[in-house]
Design an enzyme around this catalytic site. Structure first.
Site, PDB file in Angstrom:
ATOM      1  N   HIS A 130      -4.771   7.981  -0.955  1.00 21.37           N
ATOM      2  CA  HIS A 130      -5.630   8.917  -0.444  1.00 21.37           C
ATOM      3  C   HIS A 130      -5.496  10.270  -0.468  1.00 21.37           C
ATOM      4  CE1 HIS A 130      -7.004   4.795   0.362  1.00 21.37           C
ATOM      5  NE2 HIS A 130      -6.163   4.691   1.486  1.00 21.37           N
ATOM      6  N   ARG A 141     -13.792  -0.112   4.480  1.00 20.94           N
ATOM      7  CA  ARG A 141     -13.025   0.692   5.561  1.00 20.94           C
ATOM      8  C   ARG A 141     -13.523   2.060   5.707  1.00 20.94           C
ATOM      9  NH1 ARG A 141      -7.117  -0.715   5.878  1.00 20.94           N
ATOM     10  NH2 ARG A 141      -7.209   0.014   7.750  1.00 20.94           N
ATOM     11  N   HIS A 144      -4.045  -2.884  -2.925  1.00 17.58           N
ATOM     12  CA  HIS A 144      -4.262  -2.786  -1.380  1.00 17.58           C
ATOM     13  C   HIS A 144      -4.497  -4.163  -0.908  1.00 17.58           C
ATOM     14  CE1 HIS A 144      -4.540   1.172  -2.280  1.00 17.58           C
ATOM     15  NE2 HIS A 144      -4.918   1.448  -3.227  1.00 17.58           N
ATOM     16  N   PRO A 179       4.176   4.155   2.831  1.00 14.79           N
ATOM     17  CA  PRO A 179       4.339   4.302   4.174  1.00 14.79           C
ATOM     18  C   PRO A 179       3.715   3.066   4.926  1.00 14.79           C
ATOM     19  CG  PRO A 179       3.003   6.022   3.397  1.00 14.79           C
ATOM     20  CD  PRO A 179       3.483   5.409   2.234  1.00 14.79           C
ATOM     21  N   ASN A 180       4.336   2.958   6.139  1.00 13.47           N
ATOM     22  CA  ASN A 180       3.921   1.733   7.145  1.00 13.47           C
ATOM     23  C   ASN A 180       3.977   0.357   6.791  1.00 13.47           C
ATOM     24  OD1 ASN A 180       3.641   3.735   9.231  1.00 13.47           O
ATOM     25  ND2 ASN A 180       1.924   4.715   7.876  1.00 13.47           N
ATOM     26  N   TYR A 218      -4.274  -6.541   8.129  1.00 11.30           N
ATOM     27  CA  TYR A 218      -2.961  -6.717   6.973  1.00 11.30           C
ATOM     28  C   TYR A 218      -2.434  -8.052   7.004  1.00 11.30           C
ATOM     29  CZ  TYR A 218      -3.614  -1.610   6.657  1.00 11.30           C
ATOM     30  OH  TYR A 218      -4.140  -0.322   6.400  1.00 11.30           O
ATOM     31  N   GLU A 263      -2.604  -1.062  -9.308  1.00  9.23           N
ATOM     32  CA  GLU A 263      -2.707  -0.453  -7.900  1.00  9.23           C
ATOM     33  C   GLU A 263      -2.946  -1.701  -7.004  1.00  9.23           C
ATOM     34  OE1 GLU A 263      -5.329   2.820  -7.562  1.00  9.23           O
ATOM     35  OE2 GLU A 263      -5.495   2.683  -5.535  1.00  9.23           O
ATOM     36  N   ASN A 303       1.640  -0.501  -4.207  1.00 10.29           N
ATOM     37  CA  ASN A 303       0.906  -0.268  -2.880  1.00 10.29           C
ATOM     38  C   ASN A 303       0.963   0.982  -2.404  1.00 10.29           C
ATOM     39  OD1 ASN A 303      -0.817  -0.191  -0.875  1.00 10.29           O
ATOM     40  ND2 ASN A 303      -0.284  -2.174  -0.040  1.00 10.29           N
ATOM     41  N   ARG A 346       1.906  -4.878  11.999  1.00 11.79           N
ATOM     42  CA  ARG A 346       0.984  -3.840  11.700  1.00 11.79           C
ATOM     43  C   ARG A 346      -0.397  -4.327  11.561  1.00 11.79           C
ATOM     44  NH1 ARG A 346       0.117  -0.357   6.210  1.00 11.79           N
ATOM     45  NH2 ARG A 346      -1.294   1.194   7.286  1.00 11.79           N
ATOM     46  N   ALA A 359      -1.159   4.741   2.334  1.00 13.88           N
ATOM     47  CA  ALA A 359      -1.992   6.081   2.948  1.00 13.88           C
ATOM     48  C   ALA A 359      -1.624   7.091   1.711  1.00 13.88           C
ATOM     49  CB  ALA A 359      -1.705   6.572   4.206  1.00 13.88           C
TER      50      ALA A 359
HETATM   51  C1  DQA Z   1      -3.476  -0.189   2.140  1.00 13.64           C
HETATM   52  C2  DQA Z   1      -4.858   0.763   2.348  1.00 13.64           C
HETATM   53  C3  DQA Z   1      -4.484   2.135   2.672  1.00 13.64           C
HETATM   54  O1  DQA Z   1      -5.915   2.678   3.112  1.00 13.64           O
HETATM   55  C4  DQA Z   1      -3.377   2.296   4.053  1.00 13.64           C
HETATM   56  O2  DQA Z   1      -3.342   3.435   4.346  1.00 13.64           O
HETATM   57  C5  DQA Z   1      -2.372   1.387   3.837  1.00 13.64           C
HETATM   58  C6  DQA Z   1      -2.599   0.196   3.228  1.00 13.64           C
HETATM   59  C7  DQA Z   1      -3.702  -1.617   1.801  1.00 13.64           C
HETATM   60  O3  DQA Z   1      -2.740  -2.163   1.284  1.00 13.64           O
HETATM   61  O4  DQA Z   1      -4.818  -2.055   1.994  1.00 13.64           O
HETATM   62  O5  DQA Z   1      -1.248   1.734   4.469  1.00 13.64           O
HETATM   63  O6  DQA Z   1      -2.929   0.458   0.953  1.00 13.64           O
END
Ligand code: DQA
Length: 149
Positions: A81, A108, A101, A11-12, A24, A99, A75, A19, A78
């Site tokens: 977690h 963070r 990020h 998501p996002n 990012y 995985e 990736n 964003r 959110a």
């Molecule tokens: C993320 C880190 C996550 O904590 C966050 O919720 C994201 C992006 C990253 O790519 O750094 O949406 O996965």
């Protein structure tokens, strides 16, 4: 073993570039996909690149990967977690899972320090920006090559 690799985004991440660019960066997800496609060509991998804001859709792609794909770069954003369901789906996939990020989640908020997905991942990349996707693809290619040899 299949040379198809799924790159899955949670998501996002569709808003990457807009964003929180201080966290990012300015690259869009389309830029990341283009870089991944270029590299996949070099590595002799076939690529499917997906993003969804819906947990079930990511789970369905992981299920599909059981039949078709050799590896997964994910990736989970959110869902990293929160999602036992994505972890369970990944447990049913037999190939390498990396995985990724973009940000250094360990630098963070505390809630980002725990990942359900890491319980299954063969490798975890965090804080290397979007380069993490390419490194993830390189590692999957290496593991697929090793499995073949
Ligand atoms: C993320 C880190 C996550 O904590 C966050 O919720 C994201 C992006 C990253 O790519 O750094 O949406 O996965």
């Amino acid at each position: 073993m299949s040379r198809l690799v799924l790159v899955l985004n949670g998501p996002n991440l569709n808003l990457l570039g807009k964003r929180q660019p201080h966290i990012y960066g300015h690259e869009t997800l389309a830029d990341v996909e283009a870089d991944c496609r270029l590299l996949a060509g070099e590595l002799g991998l076939e690529l499917r690149f997906h993003q969804s804001n819906r947990e079930y859709e990511l789970i369905d792609w992981i299920h599909e990967a059981r039949e078709t794909a050799g590896g997964i770069v994910i990736n989970p954003a959110a869902f990293t977690h929160t999602s036992v369901a994505i972890l369970d789906a990944l447990h049913m996939f037999e190939g390498p899972v990396i995985e990724v990020h973009i940000s250094n989640v360990h630098k963070r908020e505390a809630f980002r320090h725990h990942s359900y997905v890491s319980l299954r991942a063969d490798g975890v990349i965090a804080g290397l920006g979007t380069m993490g996707y390419q490194l993830g693809l390189r590692r999957v290619a290496q593991l697929l090559d090793q499995a073949k040899a």
